[in-house]
Design an enzyme around this catalytic site. Structure first.
Site, mmCIF file in Angstrom:
data_model
loop_
_atom_site.group_PDB
_atom_site.id
_atom_site.type_symbol
_atom_site.label_atom_id
_atom_site.label_comp_id
_atom_site.label_asym_id
_atom_site.label_seq_id
_atom_site.Cartn_x
_atom_site.Cartn_y
_atom_site.Cartn_z
ATOM 1 N N ASP A 47 0.879 -1.156 0.000
ATOM 2 C CA ASP A 47 0.000 0.000 0.000
ATOM 3 C C ASP A 47 0.921 1.211 0.000
ATOM 4 O OD1 ASP A 47 -2.076 1.758 -0.005
ATOM 5 O OD2 ASP A 47 -3.185 0.814 1.623
HETATM 6 C C1 BGC Z 1 -4.993 3.313 -0.119
HETATM 7 C C2 BGC Z 1 -5.028 2.309 -1.247
HETATM 8 C C3 BGC Z 1 -4.802 3.018 -2.555
HETATM 9 C C4 BGC Z 1 -3.470 3.745 -2.504
HETATM 10 C C5 BGC Z 1 -3.121 4.482 -3.779
HETATM 11 C C6 BGC Z 1 -3.768 4.220 -0.163
HETATM 12 O O1 BGC Z 1 -3.952 5.316 0.664
HETATM 13 O O2 BGC Z 1 -5.061 2.655 1.115
HETATM 14 O O3 BGC Z 1 -6.251 1.635 -1.253
HETATM 15 O O4 BGC Z 1 -4.879 2.126 -3.626
HETATM 16 O O5 BGC Z 1 -3.519 4.691 -1.455
HETATM 17 O O6 BGC Z 1 -3.889 5.607 -3.960
#
Ligand code: BGC
Length: 732
Positions: free
Chosen positions: A233
């Site tokens: 993540d």
């Molecule tokens: C989120 C993810 C997301 C990623 C990219 C993170 O803050 O938890 O679900 O895909 O950001 O934007």
């Protein structure tokens, strides 16, 4: 490209080039290696459509005119359809648009289990039941990946709350992990063949999930045989050595110091300084690159002809609308007020801010720059045409911006700021925000009174009154959980007063998670639930209200009366502190309410129709009962005894009659959505395998069937069993 050529490529790449392939070099992409014909790997959020374009190194919106997309129903809406075919159709559109926008991987779908109704990101997930989520996610992934793009199932695993999501440690029994939190991921990998998976921010048993040895090396790779790409993540990596050895392939983050990412310069330094065994480290890096190259190859990124994709294809509108239609859940229709007869409604009053609110731009990374979004109010206008006079009153005052990421009080970089959640500066910013809120409160109160007064006044003089309220993405959002299940903006008072003036008010709640309706639900005869149902959501809702469509949505999650009824909250284990112990174990959602006899507002699997169905004649036959294999055939019939076509969801739950270990009162193990014309009857035959009767035995470390008698329950919801039969099985 052949495997041999991929191996050659790995030999030809320098260490620097390999490092560049395994960490972000833009916010959403890695670096390619031009000299060897390896392109960058481009990703994009997210679950409800392909996200707008950002600059490569800041979260600034480029402001393009050509990055609007189809806004798809949220995963909760999709799960509420209980329709696997629609999951596939939705996946096909998402995949096609991902490719159409030039991306290689869509950061979707999200399938964390709804452990409590308060999790801010519940709307992105598929409810509380592992079986339902598994059944819906498989066709969704297949649809996505038909388009030469990879999905990225997230967040692996146990990301069940937003509070302290970046560092909270989860302690969970092996049984609950295997029975509740992993099955949807396992199905996504083993049956859906997902090519990508995203690690969660939180820790499991003391180690961050993005480089968690047990989750990534042991379960994902060894047990499930995953050969695709594991992505962190954004900002979820905390340690170079762990990231190197514990199964992570690609590190992504929210800041633009790309060379300083853990799998960038620090990794090379680690090797050059001899901190780690050089040969072993290089082999690990090769393994990561190998995973990436194999996925690239499967997506035709290295050679061959690649599908081009497209977006905003008008032909996809019907599937998007159909999903929205089937997601609407009719919760109460005591006096058969619905469907309204368009011919008889000359003066319609619509009340509620959500009737007139675009929801697409909010929610955090799930935000969508939609090509268009039909609001409920728009839907009513479209369905009614020129013969009805529609009056609209907001009813309550909502001047929130509608999107926490749009709050520029920090750096303007919402996702980067979210990483500061636990720092003192963040606490101060939060306190300042609260003080500001306090000031606004008085002003809002006055405005609210005025809105309420106007709505109540108008309600006296209308043929029909429709209320559309609920939550917005200020509540259903990434980065924060709700404090409680209460409706914001004094909606409880407004709805209660409205029902006193107009008991025939049709109450529609639009939200991504359950809300507490206890203040007025007994007085409401007519109640409907609609989710963030995509660009056609408002129109689909209007079709249901005016009877052009017969509702067939079923709740993918229990609606407790209030949050304090939820097992995790009862135990004081939500949201927890540094660490959260999932003491409720497997008793999540209906498994808890059912087993411990806790009254709910609306049960899991519940939803009404404008017609009536009879489910009956349940019989079961054991076709095979060996240690290696079990097959049980179930037959039943279903009739539509009403006067209009409709769909029922037949739900099969299994209960162990004399469990040797503690088990839930019953568990969903099969379902079928069945479409019937008025007066039509169908016979259904389903087959259950060993997994339908098994539980996870911690001592033996495997799923197991105990010898004994099992009840097979044919039901219309977790609370309405209509027929029961038994089978006897031997152990396996
Ligand atoms: C989120 C993810 C997301 C990623 C990219 C993170 O803050 O938890 O679900 O895909 O950001 O934007």
């Amino acid at each position: 490209m052949t495997n041999e050529r991929i191996e050659e490529l790995i030999q030809e790449l320098t260490l620097q080039e390999k490092a560049d392939m395994i960490h972000g070099n833009e916010l959403f992409a890695t670096k390619g290696v031009e000299r060897l014909g390896i392109p960058p790997f481009r990703t994009s959020d997210g679950p409800m459509g392909v996200r707008k374009e950002f600059k490569k190194d800041t979260w600034s919106d480029i402001g393009l005119s050509y990055d609007t997309v189809s806004y798809l129903p949220s995963n909760t809406a999709l799960a509420a359809t209980w329709n696997r075919e629609l999951a596939y159709e939705t996946g096909k559109i998402l995949g096609k648009e991902t490719r159409g926008r030039g991306k290689d991987m869509i950061l979707a779908p999200g399938i964390n289990i709804m452990r409590t109704p308060l999790c801010g990101r519940s709307f992105e997930y598929m409810g509380e039941d592992p079986y339902l989520a598994a059944e819906m996610v498989v066709p969704l992934i297949k649809g996505i990946e038909e388009n030469d793009v990879s999905s990225c199932v997230k967040h692996f695993a146990l990301n069940n709350q937003e509070t302290r999501r970046l560092d909270v440690n989860v302690e969970v029994s092996e049984r609950a992990l295997r029975e509740i939190y992993l099955p949807a991921f396992e199905a996504a990998i083993k049956k859906g063949k997902a090519k990508g998976i995203m690690g969660a921010y939180n820790k499991l048993r003391g180690q961050h999930c993005c480089h968690n040895d047990y989750l990534l090396n042991h379960i994902l790779r060894e047990e499930w045989g995953f050969e695709g790409i594991t992505v962190s993540d954004w900002g979820g990596v905390h340690d170079t050595e762990e990231a190197l050895t514990n199964g992570l392939d690609m590190e992504m983050s929210v800041t633009n110091n790309f060379n300083e990412y853990f799998l960038a310069d620090p990794l090379i330094k680690l090797i050059e300084e001899g901190t780690v065994d050089r040969e072993a480290a290089l082999a690990k890096i090769d393994e990561k690159v190998r995973h990436i190259l194999h996925v690239m190859n499967a997506l035709h990124m290295l050679d061959g002809e690649r599908y081009a994709g497209t977006y905003n294809d008008i032909r996809d509108k019907e599937a998007i609308r159909q999903t929205a239609r089937e997601s609407v859940v009719l919760l109460k229709n005591d006096k058969s007020i619905l469907p309204l007869d368009a011919k008889k409604v000359k003066k319609l009053l619509v009340i509620g801010d959500n009737a007139n609110r675009m929801q697409a731009p909010g929610g955090g990374s799930a935000e969508i720059k939609a090509l268009y979004e039909l609001t409920p109010l728009m839907g009513f206008y479209m369905v009614l045409g020129g013969n009805t006079e529609i009056t609209y009153k907001t009813g309550y005052f909502n001047d929130d911006i509608g999107n926490i990421w749009a709050d520029t009080s920090d750096s303007g970089n919402g996702q980067a700021d979210s990483l500061n959640q636990d720092k003192p500066e963040h606490a101060k910013a939060e306190a300042d925000k609260k003080a500001e809120e306090e000031k606004k409160r008085a002003y809002r109160k006055e405005k609210n009174e005025q809105c309420m007064k106007e709505a109540l006044e108008a309600a006296k003089d209308a043929d029909a009154v429709i209320y559309v309220g609920g939550l917005t993405h200020d509540y259903d959002t990434e980065g924060q959980d709700r404090a409680d299940m209460k409706l914001p903006y004094e909606q409880d008072r407004l709805i209660s007063e409205l029902l006193a003036v107009r008991p025939d008010t049709i109450v529609i709640i639009q939200a991504g998670s359950p809300v507490d309706m206890s203040a007025w639900v007994d007085k409401a005869d007519t109640l409907c639930y609609s989710w963030y149902a995509g660009m056609e959501g408002g129109y689909a809702l209007a079709e249901v209200v005016f009877g052009l469509v017969n509702p067939s949505g079923r709740l993918p999650e229990t609606f407790p009366v209030t949050e304090s009824d939820c097992s995790a909250v009862v135990l004081g284990e939500f949201p927890g502190g540094d660490s959260v112990t999932y003491g409720e174990d497997i008793f999540v959602g209906y498994r808890y309410y059912d087993t411990y006899d806790v009254k709910t507002a609306f049960p899991f699997g519940y939803g009404l129709s404008y017609t009536d169905f009879i489910l009956s004649g349940l019989s079961a036959r054991v076709l095979e009962d060996t240690a290696e294999n079990k097959r049980v055939e179930i037959c039943f019939s279903i009739s539509n005894i009403g006067d209009r076509a409709g769909a029922e969801v037949a739900q099969i739950y299994i209960a162990d009659k004399f469990p040797k270990v503690k088990k839930a009162a019953k568990e969903l193990r099969a379902f079928e959505k069945i479409y019937l014309d008025a007066g039509e009857t169908k016979q259904l035959t389903l087959e259950l395998g060993a997994e339908a009767f098994s539980y996870y035995d911690e001592a033996e470390g495997r799923f197991k069937v105990d010898a004994g008698d099992y009840m097979i329950l044919l039901a219309r919801s977790a609370d309405e069993v209509v027929d029961v039969t038994d089978v006897r099985l031997s152990a396996n």
